[in-house]
Design a protein around this motif. Structure first.
Motif, mmCIF file in Angstrom:
data_model
loop_
_atom_site.group_PDB
_atom_site.id
_atom_site.type_symbol
_atom_site.label_atom_id
_atom_site.label_comp_id
_atom_site.label_asym_id
_atom_site.label_seq_id
_atom_site.Cartn_x
_atom_site.Cartn_y
_atom_site.Cartn_z
ATOM 1 N N PHE A 1 -3.421 1.626 6.584
ATOM 2 C CA PHE A 1 -3.735 0.216 6.367
ATOM 3 C C PHE A 1 -2.511 -0.672 6.547
ATOM 4 N N HIS A 2 -1.346 -0.044 6.800
ATOM 5 C CA HIS A 2 -0.092 -0.792 6.938
ATOM 6 C C HIS A 2 0.141 -1.690 5.714
ATOM 7 N N ILE A 3 -0.046 -1.085 4.544
ATOM 8 C CA ILE A 3 0.140 -1.842 3.302
ATOM 9 C C ILE A 3 1.588 -2.306 3.169
ATOM 10 N N ASN A 4 1.768 -3.596 2.990
ATOM 11 C CA ASN A 4 3.091 -4.167 2.762
ATOM 12 C C ASN A 4 2.915 -5.446 1.967
ATOM 13 N N LYS A 5 3.904 -6.336 2.024
ATOM 14 C CA LYS A 5 3.801 -7.570 1.262
ATOM 15 C C LYS A 5 2.734 -8.501 1.807
ATOM 16 N N SER A 6 2.325 -8.301 3.059
ATOM 17 C CA SER A 6 1.307 -9.159 3.672
ATOM 18 C C SER A 6 -0.081 -8.536 3.644
ATOM 19 N N GLY B 1 4.376 7.603 2.617
ATOM 20 C CA GLY B 1 4.099 6.411 3.411
ATOM 21 C C GLY B 1 4.865 6.376 4.713
ATOM 22 N N GLU B 2 4.412 5.505 5.622
ATOM 23 C CA GLU B 2 5.121 5.287 6.860
ATOM 24 C C GLU B 2 6.305 4.367 6.610
ATOM 25 N N GLU B 3 7.147 4.227 7.594
ATOM 26 C CA GLU B 3 8.330 3.394 7.440
ATOM 27 C C GLU B 3 7.934 1.948 7.145
ATOM 28 N N GLY B 4 8.467 1.409 6.068
ATOM 29 C CA GLY B 4 8.162 0.034 5.676
ATOM 30 C C GLY B 4 6.858 -0.135 4.937
ATOM 31 N N GLU B 5 6.099 0.934 4.706
ATOM 32 C CA GLU B 5 4.808 0.837 4.033
ATOM 33 C C GLU B 5 4.996 0.722 2.528
ATOM 34 N N CYS B 6 4.171 -0.107 1.904
ATOM 35 C CA CYS B 6 4.211 -0.281 0.451
ATOM 36 C C CYS B 6 2.979 0.371 -0.173
ATOM 37 N N CYS B 7 3.164 0.983 -1.314
ATOM 38 C CA CYS B 7 2.050 1.499 -2.099
ATOM 39 C C CYS B 7 2.060 0.730 -3.412
ATOM 40 N N ALA C 1 -2.110 7.388 0.800
ATOM 41 C CA ALA C 1 -0.982 7.861 1.600
ATOM 42 C C ALA C 1 -0.859 9.381 1.525
ATOM 43 N N TYR C 2 -1.064 9.951 0.322
ATOM 44 C CA TYR C 2 -0.980 11.402 0.176
ATOM 45 C C TYR C 2 -2.097 12.100 0.944
ATOM 46 N N ARG C 3 -3.281 11.537 0.902
ATOM 47 C CA ARG C 3 -4.395 12.146 1.628
ATOM 48 C C ARG C 3 -4.156 12.125 3.135
ATOM 49 N N ARG C 4 -3.563 11.040 3.614
ATOM 50 C CA ARG C 4 -3.293 10.936 5.048
ATOM 51 C C ARG C 4 -2.323 12.020 5.501
#
Length: 428
Positions: A103-108, A176-182, A191-194
Protein backbone atom coordinates in the motif's frame (compact mmCIF):
# COMPACT_ATOMS: atom_id res chain seq x y z
CA UNK A 1 -15.78 65.44 -64.91
CA UNK A 2 -15.20 63.37 -68.06
CA UNK A 3 -17.84 61.18 -69.60
CA UNK A 4 -15.91 58.00 -68.82
CA UNK A 5 -15.59 58.95 -65.15
CA UNK A 6 -19.33 59.65 -64.95
CA UNK A 7 -20.15 56.27 -66.46
CA UNK A 8 -17.82 54.56 -63.99
CA UNK A 9 -19.47 56.34 -61.05
CA UNK A 10 -22.94 55.43 -62.30
CA UNK A 11 -21.87 51.81 -62.57
CA UNK A 12 -20.61 51.78 -58.98
CA UNK A 13 -23.89 53.33 -57.78
CA UNK A 14 -25.85 50.63 -59.55
CA UNK A 15 -24.24 48.08 -57.23
CA UNK A 16 -25.82 49.72 -54.16
CA UNK A 17 -27.94 47.04 -52.49
CA UNK A 18 -29.03 49.33 -49.65
CA UNK A 19 -30.61 52.22 -51.52
CA UNK A 20 -32.78 54.34 -49.17
CA UNK A 21 -36.47 55.00 -49.70
CA UNK A 22 -37.68 58.58 -49.78
CA UNK A 23 -39.75 59.55 -46.73
CA UNK A 24 -42.75 60.47 -48.89
CA UNK A 25 -43.06 56.83 -49.96
CA UNK A 26 -43.15 55.50 -46.39
CA UNK A 27 -46.40 54.73 -44.60
CA UNK A 28 -45.97 54.57 -40.82
CA UNK A 29 -48.55 52.61 -38.81
CA UNK A 30 -49.04 51.44 -35.23
CA UNK A 31 -48.68 47.79 -36.29
CA UNK A 32 -45.37 48.54 -38.01
CA UNK A 33 -44.07 50.34 -34.89
CA UNK A 34 -45.06 47.40 -32.71
CA UNK A 35 -43.19 44.97 -34.95
CA UNK A 36 -40.14 47.27 -34.99
CA UNK A 37 -39.97 47.44 -31.19
CA UNK A 38 -40.36 43.67 -30.93
CA UNK A 39 -37.60 43.20 -33.54
CA UNK A 40 -35.20 45.39 -31.55
CA UNK A 41 -35.92 43.49 -28.33
CA UNK A 42 -35.47 40.17 -30.11
CA UNK A 43 -32.18 41.31 -31.68
CA UNK A 44 -30.86 42.47 -28.28
CA UNK A 45 -31.77 39.15 -26.69
CA UNK A 46 -30.05 37.24 -29.49
CA UNK A 47 -26.89 39.34 -29.15
CA UNK A 48 -26.70 38.66 -25.40
CA UNK A 49 -27.30 34.96 -25.98
CA UNK A 50 -24.56 34.82 -28.61
CA UNK A 51 -22.15 36.59 -26.28
CA UNK A 52 -22.78 34.17 -23.42
CA UNK A 53 -22.52 31.20 -25.75
CA UNK A 54 -19.28 32.21 -27.47
CA UNK A 55 -17.42 33.50 -24.41
CA UNK A 56 -18.38 30.79 -21.91
CA UNK A 57 -15.77 28.05 -21.54
CA UNK A 58 -16.46 24.43 -22.33
CA UNK A 59 -14.42 21.26 -22.69
CA UNK A 60 -13.47 19.51 -25.91
CA UNK A 61 -12.71 15.85 -25.28
CA UNK A 62 -10.20 13.60 -27.04
CA UNK A 63 -9.46 9.91 -26.59
CA UNK A 64 -5.87 8.74 -27.06
CA UNK A 65 -3.84 5.61 -26.54
CA UNK A 66 -1.66 6.12 -23.49
CA UNK A 67 1.97 6.74 -24.51
CA UNK A 68 3.16 5.47 -21.12
CA UNK A 69 1.76 3.86 -18.00
CA UNK A 70 1.00 6.19 -15.05
CA UNK A 71 3.53 6.06 -12.22
CA UNK A 72 0.99 4.87 -9.67
CA UNK A 73 -2.69 4.63 -8.85
CA UNK A 74 -3.80 6.42 -5.70
CA UNK A 75 -7.07 5.26 -4.16
CA UNK A 76 -9.17 6.88 -1.45
CA UNK A 77 -11.80 4.63 0.09
CA UNK A 78 -14.32 4.79 2.91
CA UNK A 79 -16.39 1.65 3.48
CA UNK A 80 -18.61 0.64 6.40
CA UNK A 81 -19.32 -2.97 7.45
CA UNK A 82 -22.15 -2.92 10.02
CA UNK A 83 -21.79 -6.61 10.96
CA UNK A 84 -18.02 -7.22 11.05
CA UNK A 85 -15.92 -6.12 14.06
CA UNK A 86 -12.76 -4.14 13.38
CA UNK A 87 -10.68 -6.85 15.08
CA UNK A 88 -11.63 -9.28 12.30
CA UNK A 89 -11.65 -6.95 9.31
CA UNK A 90 -8.56 -7.03 7.12
CA UNK A 91 -7.72 -5.06 3.99
CA UNK A 92 -5.18 -6.16 1.43
CA UNK A 93 -4.31 -5.89 -2.23
CA UNK A 94 -3.05 -8.35 -4.83
CA UNK A 95 -1.62 -7.94 -8.32
CA UNK A 96 -3.00 -9.99 -11.27
CA UNK A 97 -0.68 -12.90 -10.42
CA UNK A 98 -2.08 -13.13 -6.88
CA UNK A 99 0.99 -11.68 -5.20
CA UNK A 100 0.37 -9.20 -2.40
CA UNK A 101 0.84 -5.53 -3.28
CA UNK A 102 2.26 -2.91 -1.00
CA UNK A 103 0.00 0.00 0.00
CA UNK A 104 3.10 2.23 0.13
CA UNK A 105 2.09 3.36 3.61
CA UNK A 106 3.85 6.59 4.53
CA UNK A 107 2.98 10.05 5.80
CA UNK A 108 0.74 10.60 2.76
CA UNK A 109 -0.85 7.15 2.46
CA UNK A 110 -2.57 5.69 5.48
CA UNK A 111 -5.40 3.36 6.51
CA UNK A 112 -7.65 3.70 9.55
CA UNK A 113 -10.36 1.55 11.12
CA UNK A 114 -13.10 2.89 13.35
CA UNK A 115 -15.56 0.90 15.45
CA UNK A 116 -19.31 1.23 14.84
CA UNK A 117 -22.11 0.36 17.26
CA UNK A 118 -25.21 -1.63 16.35
CA UNK A 119 -26.91 1.56 15.09
CA UNK A 120 -24.02 2.53 12.85
CA UNK A 121 -22.77 5.30 15.14
CA UNK A 122 -19.05 5.72 15.66
CA UNK A 123 -17.48 4.60 18.94
CA UNK A 124 -14.60 6.62 20.36
CA UNK A 125 -12.22 8.63 18.22
CA UNK A 126 -12.90 9.08 14.53
CA UNK A 127 -9.92 9.46 12.25
CA UNK A 128 -10.72 12.21 9.79
CA UNK A 129 -9.60 12.42 6.17
CA UNK A 130 -10.38 15.91 4.94
CA UNK A 131 -8.46 18.32 2.77
CA UNK A 132 -9.20 21.79 1.47
CA UNK A 133 -8.48 23.41 -1.87
CA UNK A 134 -7.87 21.96 -5.30
CA UNK A 135 -4.66 19.94 -5.55
CA UNK A 136 -3.15 19.65 -9.00
CA UNK A 137 0.31 18.15 -8.43
CA UNK A 138 1.79 15.28 -6.46
CA UNK A 139 4.15 17.61 -4.59
CA UNK A 140 1.26 19.76 -3.43
CA UNK A 141 -0.71 16.66 -2.46
CA UNK A 142 2.20 15.37 -0.38
CA UNK A 143 2.63 18.72 1.34
CA UNK A 144 -1.09 18.95 2.15
CA UNK A 145 -1.22 15.41 3.47
CA UNK A 146 1.83 15.89 5.70
CA UNK A 147 0.31 19.08 7.08
CA UNK A 148 -3.00 17.33 7.71
CA UNK A 149 -1.26 14.37 9.34
CA UNK A 150 0.55 16.70 11.74
CA UNK A 151 -2.71 18.42 12.71
CA UNK A 152 -4.44 15.07 13.10
CA UNK A 153 -1.77 13.74 15.42
CA UNK A 154 -2.02 16.89 17.55
CA UNK A 155 -5.78 16.34 17.82
CA UNK A 156 -5.22 12.72 18.83
CA UNK A 157 -2.81 13.68 21.60
CA UNK A 158 -5.44 15.99 23.08
CA UNK A 159 -7.82 13.04 23.49
CA UNK A 160 -5.95 11.34 26.34
CA UNK A 161 -8.88 9.22 27.40
CA UNK A 162 -8.86 7.36 24.08
CA UNK A 163 -6.29 4.74 23.14
CA UNK A 164 -4.26 5.49 20.00
CA UNK A 165 -2.06 2.78 18.48
CA UNK A 166 -1.10 4.94 15.50
CA UNK A 167 2.34 6.49 15.08
CA UNK A 168 3.50 9.33 12.85
CA UNK A 169 5.69 6.95 10.82
CA UNK A 170 6.01 3.74 12.75
CA UNK A 171 8.57 1.03 12.20
CA UNK A 172 7.68 -2.05 10.18
CA UNK A 173 10.25 -4.07 12.17
CA UNK A 174 12.23 -5.10 9.11
CA UNK A 175 9.27 -6.22 6.99
CA UNK A 176 8.53 -2.95 5.19
CA UNK A 177 9.90 -1.60 1.95
CA UNK A 178 12.31 1.30 1.89
CA UNK A 179 10.59 4.41 3.23
CA UNK A 180 7.42 2.50 4.18
CA UNK A 181 5.65 3.40 7.41
CA UNK A 182 3.68 1.01 9.60
CA UNK A 183 1.48 3.36 11.59
CA UNK A 184 -0.91 0.78 13.04
CA UNK A 185 -0.84 -2.81 14.15
CA UNK A 186 -2.63 -3.84 10.97
CA UNK A 187 0.11 -2.20 8.90
CA UNK A 188 2.76 -4.26 10.70
CA UNK A 189 0.77 -7.47 10.20
CA UNK A 190 0.26 -6.67 6.52
CA UNK A 191 3.98 -6.08 6.00
CA UNK A 192 4.85 -9.36 7.74
CA UNK A 193 2.34 -11.30 5.67
CA UNK A 194 3.74 -9.84 2.46
CA UNK A 195 7.15 -11.22 3.48
CA UNK A 196 5.59 -14.53 4.61
CA UNK A 197 7.01 -13.88 8.07
CA UNK A 198 5.22 -14.35 11.36
CA UNK A 199 5.25 -12.10 14.43
CA UNK A 200 6.73 -13.80 17.47
CA UNK A 201 5.02 -11.67 20.08
CA UNK A 202 2.57 -8.81 19.58
CA UNK A 203 3.47 -7.37 22.98
CA UNK A 204 6.83 -6.41 21.49
CA UNK A 205 5.16 -4.38 18.74
CA UNK A 206 4.45 -0.87 20.00
CA UNK A 207 1.56 -0.39 17.55
CA UNK A 208 -0.20 -3.52 18.88
CA UNK A 209 -0.08 -2.94 22.62
CA UNK A 210 -3.70 -1.80 22.97
CA UNK A 211 -5.49 -4.17 20.59
CA UNK A 212 -9.04 -5.25 21.35
CA UNK A 213 -10.14 -8.83 20.72
CA UNK A 214 -13.18 -9.67 18.64
CA UNK A 215 -15.05 -10.75 21.78
CA UNK A 216 -14.82 -7.18 23.09
CA UNK A 217 -16.38 -5.88 19.86
CA UNK A 218 -19.31 -8.29 19.68
CA UNK A 219 -22.34 -6.94 17.76
CA UNK A 220 -20.23 -4.07 16.47
CA UNK A 221 -19.39 -2.99 12.96
CA UNK A 222 -16.39 -1.31 11.43
CA UNK A 223 -15.66 1.66 9.20
CA UNK A 224 -12.41 1.42 7.28
CA UNK A 225 -11.06 4.33 5.31
CA UNK A 226 -7.74 5.39 3.91
CA UNK A 227 -5.62 6.72 1.10
CA UNK A 228 -3.27 4.20 -0.49
CA UNK A 229 -1.14 3.79 -3.62
CA UNK A 230 -1.52 0.70 -5.81
CA UNK A 231 0.19 -0.56 -8.93
CA UNK A 232 -1.16 0.42 -12.34
CA UNK A 233 -0.82 -3.10 -13.72
CA UNK A 234 -4.23 -4.07 -12.35
CA UNK A 235 -5.18 -6.29 -9.44
CA UNK A 236 -7.66 -6.10 -6.59
CA UNK A 237 -8.29 -4.31 -3.33
CA UNK A 238 -10.24 -6.51 -0.96
CA UNK A 239 -11.81 -6.33 2.49
CA UNK A 240 -12.48 -9.59 4.29
CA UNK A 241 -13.05 -10.93 7.81
CA UNK A 242 -10.17 -13.11 8.96
CA UNK A 243 -9.65 -14.60 12.42
CA UNK A 244 -6.06 -15.44 11.58
CA UNK A 245 -5.56 -11.69 11.16
CA UNK A 246 -6.63 -11.26 14.78
CA UNK A 247 -4.47 -14.15 15.99
CA UNK A 248 -1.31 -13.04 14.19
CA UNK A 249 1.42 -12.74 16.78
CA UNK A 250 -0.64 -14.28 19.59
CA UNK A 251 1.58 -15.73 22.30
CA UNK A 252 -0.83 -18.65 22.70
CA UNK A 253 -0.49 -19.56 19.05
CA UNK A 254 3.29 -19.37 19.14
CA UNK A 255 3.84 -22.11 21.68
CA UNK A 256 3.75 -24.84 19.05
CA UNK A 257 2.84 -24.30 15.45
CA UNK A 258 3.74 -23.80 11.83
CA UNK A 259 3.73 -21.11 9.18
CA UNK A 260 0.74 -21.58 6.87
CA UNK A 261 -0.18 -19.24 4.02
CA UNK A 262 1.82 -16.37 5.50
CA UNK A 263 0.06 -16.73 8.89
CA UNK A 264 1.29 -18.58 12.00
CA UNK A 265 -1.05 -21.34 13.20
CA UNK A 266 -0.58 -23.24 16.45
CA UNK A 267 -1.00 -27.02 16.48
CA UNK A 268 -3.51 -26.78 19.30
CA UNK A 269 -5.71 -24.57 17.10
CA UNK A 270 -5.73 -26.75 13.97
CA UNK A 271 -9.26 -27.95 14.72
CA UNK A 272 -10.34 -24.39 15.35
CA UNK A 273 -8.87 -23.40 12.00
CA UNK A 274 -10.98 -26.00 10.19
CA UNK A 275 -14.07 -24.81 12.04
CA UNK A 276 -13.36 -21.29 10.89
CA UNK A 277 -13.48 -22.46 7.29
CA UNK A 278 -17.21 -22.96 7.78
CA UNK A 279 -17.84 -19.77 9.74
CA UNK A 280 -20.37 -17.42 8.17
CA UNK A 281 -19.91 -13.66 7.85
CA UNK A 282 -22.35 -10.97 6.85
CA UNK A 283 -20.45 -8.79 4.38
CA UNK A 284 -23.28 -6.30 3.88
CA UNK A 285 -21.55 -2.97 3.35
CA UNK A 286 -21.89 0.66 2.35
CA UNK A 287 -19.38 2.28 0.00
CA UNK A 288 -19.25 5.79 1.38
CA UNK A 289 -16.51 6.74 -1.04
CA UNK A 290 -14.09 5.22 -3.51
CA UNK A 291 -12.07 7.58 -5.67
CA UNK A 292 -9.04 7.02 -7.88
CA UNK A 293 -6.35 9.62 -8.37
CA UNK A 294 -5.07 12.62 -6.39
CA UNK A 295 -7.50 14.27 -4.00
CA UNK A 296 -9.86 16.87 -5.47
CA UNK A 297 -12.27 18.76 -3.24
CA UNK A 298 -16.02 18.26 -3.85
CA UNK A 299 -16.43 21.68 -5.50
CA UNK A 300 -13.74 20.93 -8.06
CA UNK A 301 -15.19 17.49 -8.80
CA UNK A 302 -18.65 19.01 -9.25
CA UNK A 303 -17.36 21.71 -11.63
CA UNK A 304 -15.49 19.11 -13.68
CA UNK A 305 -18.54 16.81 -13.61
CA UNK A 306 -16.51 14.00 -12.06
CA UNK A 307 -18.86 11.45 -10.56
CA UNK A 308 -18.19 8.31 -8.56
CA UNK A 309 -21.15 6.04 -9.12
CA UNK A 310 -20.43 3.83 -6.11
CA UNK A 311 -20.39 6.63 -3.54
CA UNK A 312 -23.20 6.10 -1.04
CA UNK A 313 -24.11 2.67 -2.44
CA UNK A 314 -25.31 0.04 0.04
CA UNK A 315 -25.17 -3.64 -0.87
CA UNK A 316 -26.97 -6.23 1.26
CA UNK A 317 -25.49 -9.73 1.15
CA UNK A 318 -27.79 -12.25 2.80
CA UNK A 319 -25.54 -15.24 1.99
CA UNK A 320 -23.21 -15.97 4.92
CA UNK A 321 -20.70 -17.40 2.44
CA UNK A 322 -21.13 -14.61 -0.09
CA UNK A 323 -18.34 -12.83 -1.93
CA UNK A 324 -19.29 -9.46 -3.40
CA UNK A 325 -17.18 -8.44 -6.36
CA UNK A 326 -16.81 -5.12 -8.17
CA UNK A 327 -15.08 -4.95 -11.54
CA UNK A 328 -13.77 -1.48 -12.27
CA UNK A 329 -12.37 -0.18 -15.56
CA UNK A 330 -10.21 2.78 -14.55
CA UNK A 331 -9.68 5.42 -17.24
CA UNK A 332 -6.88 8.01 -16.85
CA UNK A 333 -8.30 11.50 -17.39
CA UNK A 334 -6.52 14.81 -17.97
CA UNK A 335 -8.07 18.29 -17.78
CA UNK A 336 -6.13 21.08 -19.51
CA UNK A 337 -7.20 24.64 -18.76
CA UNK A 338 -6.59 27.79 -20.78
CA UNK A 339 -4.37 29.28 -18.06
CA UNK A 340 -1.95 26.35 -18.38
CA UNK A 341 -3.17 24.43 -15.32
CA UNK A 342 -3.41 20.66 -15.69
CA UNK A 343 -5.34 18.23 -13.48
CA UNK A 344 -4.65 14.52 -13.81
CA UNK A 345 -7.17 12.14 -12.29
CA UNK A 346 -9.08 8.93 -13.04
CA UNK A 347 -12.65 7.97 -13.84
CA UNK A 348 -14.10 4.49 -13.74
CA UNK A 349 -16.97 2.31 -14.86
CA UNK A 350 -18.15 -0.59 -12.72
CA UNK A 351 -20.03 -3.86 -12.89
CA UNK A 352 -21.05 -5.95 -9.88
CA UNK A 353 -21.33 -9.62 -9.14
CA UNK A 354 -22.16 -11.74 -6.09
CA UNK A 355 -21.12 -15.36 -5.86
CA UNK A 356 -21.42 -18.10 -3.28
CA UNK A 357 -18.20 -19.51 -1.87
CA UNK A 358 -18.46 -23.15 -0.83
CA UNK A 359 -16.88 -23.64 2.62
CA UNK A 360 -13.61 -25.57 2.48
CA UNK A 361 -13.43 -25.35 -1.33
CA UNK A 362 -10.27 -23.22 -1.21
CA UNK A 363 -11.87 -20.87 -3.72
CA UNK A 364 -11.97 -17.84 -1.50
CA UNK A 365 -13.67 -16.60 1.62
CA UNK A 366 -16.54 -14.15 2.21
CA UNK A 367 -15.52 -10.56 1.57
CA UNK A 368 -15.76 -7.55 -0.69
CA UNK A 369 -13.40 -7.38 -3.65
CA UNK A 370 -12.65 -4.46 -5.95
CA UNK A 371 -10.99 -5.81 -9.09
CA UNK A 372 -9.52 -2.98 -11.13
CA UNK A 373 -7.84 -2.63 -14.50
CA UNK A 374 -6.27 0.55 -15.86
CA UNK A 375 -7.44 1.23 -19.42
CA UNK A 376 -4.92 1.54 -22.26
CA UNK A 377 -6.85 4.60 -23.44
CA UNK A 378 -6.98 7.93 -21.71
CA UNK A 379 -9.41 10.82 -22.05
CA UNK A 380 -8.22 14.41 -22.39
CA UNK A 381 -10.53 17.38 -21.78
CA UNK A 382 -9.28 20.69 -23.16
CA UNK A 383 -10.90 23.94 -22.05
CA UNK A 384 -11.70 26.43 -24.80
CA UNK A 385 -14.07 29.23 -25.77
CA UNK A 386 -15.17 30.16 -29.32
CA UNK A 387 -14.11 33.83 -29.28
CA UNK A 388 -14.84 36.95 -31.31
CA UNK A 389 -14.98 35.37 -34.78
CA UNK A 390 -17.77 33.00 -33.82
CA UNK A 391 -19.49 35.79 -31.90
CA UNK A 392 -19.70 38.22 -34.86
CA UNK A 393 -20.70 35.42 -37.22
CA UNK A 394 -23.49 34.36 -34.89
CA UNK A 395 -24.67 37.95 -34.34
CA UNK A 396 -24.89 38.64 -38.07
CA UNK A 397 -26.82 35.44 -38.68
CA UNK A 398 -29.18 35.86 -35.71
CA UNK A 399 -29.89 39.61 -36.08
CA UNK A 400 -30.13 39.46 -39.87
CA UNK A 401 -32.52 36.54 -39.63
CA UNK A 402 -34.65 38.35 -37.05
CA UNK A 403 -35.03 41.48 -39.23
CA UNK A 404 -35.75 39.38 -42.34
CA UNK A 405 -38.45 37.33 -40.63
CA UNK A 406 -40.08 40.42 -39.10
CA UNK A 407 -39.99 42.13 -42.50
CA UNK A 408 -41.79 39.18 -44.06
CA UNK A 409 -44.40 39.29 -41.31
CA UNK A 410 -44.83 43.04 -41.83
CA UNK A 411 -45.44 42.51 -45.55
CA UNK A 412 -47.98 39.75 -44.91
CA UNK A 413 -49.91 42.00 -42.51
CA UNK A 414 -49.81 44.86 -45.01
CA UNK A 415 -51.09 42.68 -47.88
CA UNK A 416 -53.80 41.17 -45.69
CA UNK A 417 -55.10 44.57 -44.58
CA UNK A 418 -54.84 46.00 -48.09
CA UNK A 419 -56.86 43.06 -49.47
CA UNK A 420 -59.68 43.81 -47.00
CA UNK A 421 -59.80 47.40 -48.20
CA UNK A 422 -59.21 48.81 -44.75
CA UNK A 423 -57.26 51.68 -46.17
CA UNK A 424 -54.44 51.22 -43.67
CA UNK A 425 -50.97 50.43 -44.86
CA UNK A 426 -47.69 49.55 -43.34
CA UNK A 427 -44.65 51.51 -44.39
CA UNK A 428 -41.59 49.99 -45.90
Amino acid sequence: MSKSSSNYTDYIRSLDAHSPISPEFRIRTLAGATLSIFTLLLATTLIITEYNYNFSTSFLNHVHVMPQTPDGLEVEFDISFPHIPCALLAVDSNDPTGQSQSFHINKSHRVWKHRLDANGNTIGRKSRFELGGSIISSNELKSKMEELAQKRMEQFKEQEEEVDDEEECGSCYGAGEEGECCNTCDDVKRAYRRKSWHIQNLSEISQCKHLLRAEAEENEGCNIHGFVALGTGGGNLHFAPDRQWEKEGSTDANKNGLLLGGGFVGFESILEMFNEQFEQFNVTHTVNKIVFGPYLNPTTRRVLNLTSQLDGATRTVSDGYGMFQYYLQVVPTVFRFRNGTTIETFQYSVTEHTRHVDPGSNRGLPGVFFFYEVSALHVEFEEYCRGWTHFFTGVCAAVGGAFTVMGMLDRLLFDWKSGRGSGSSLGR
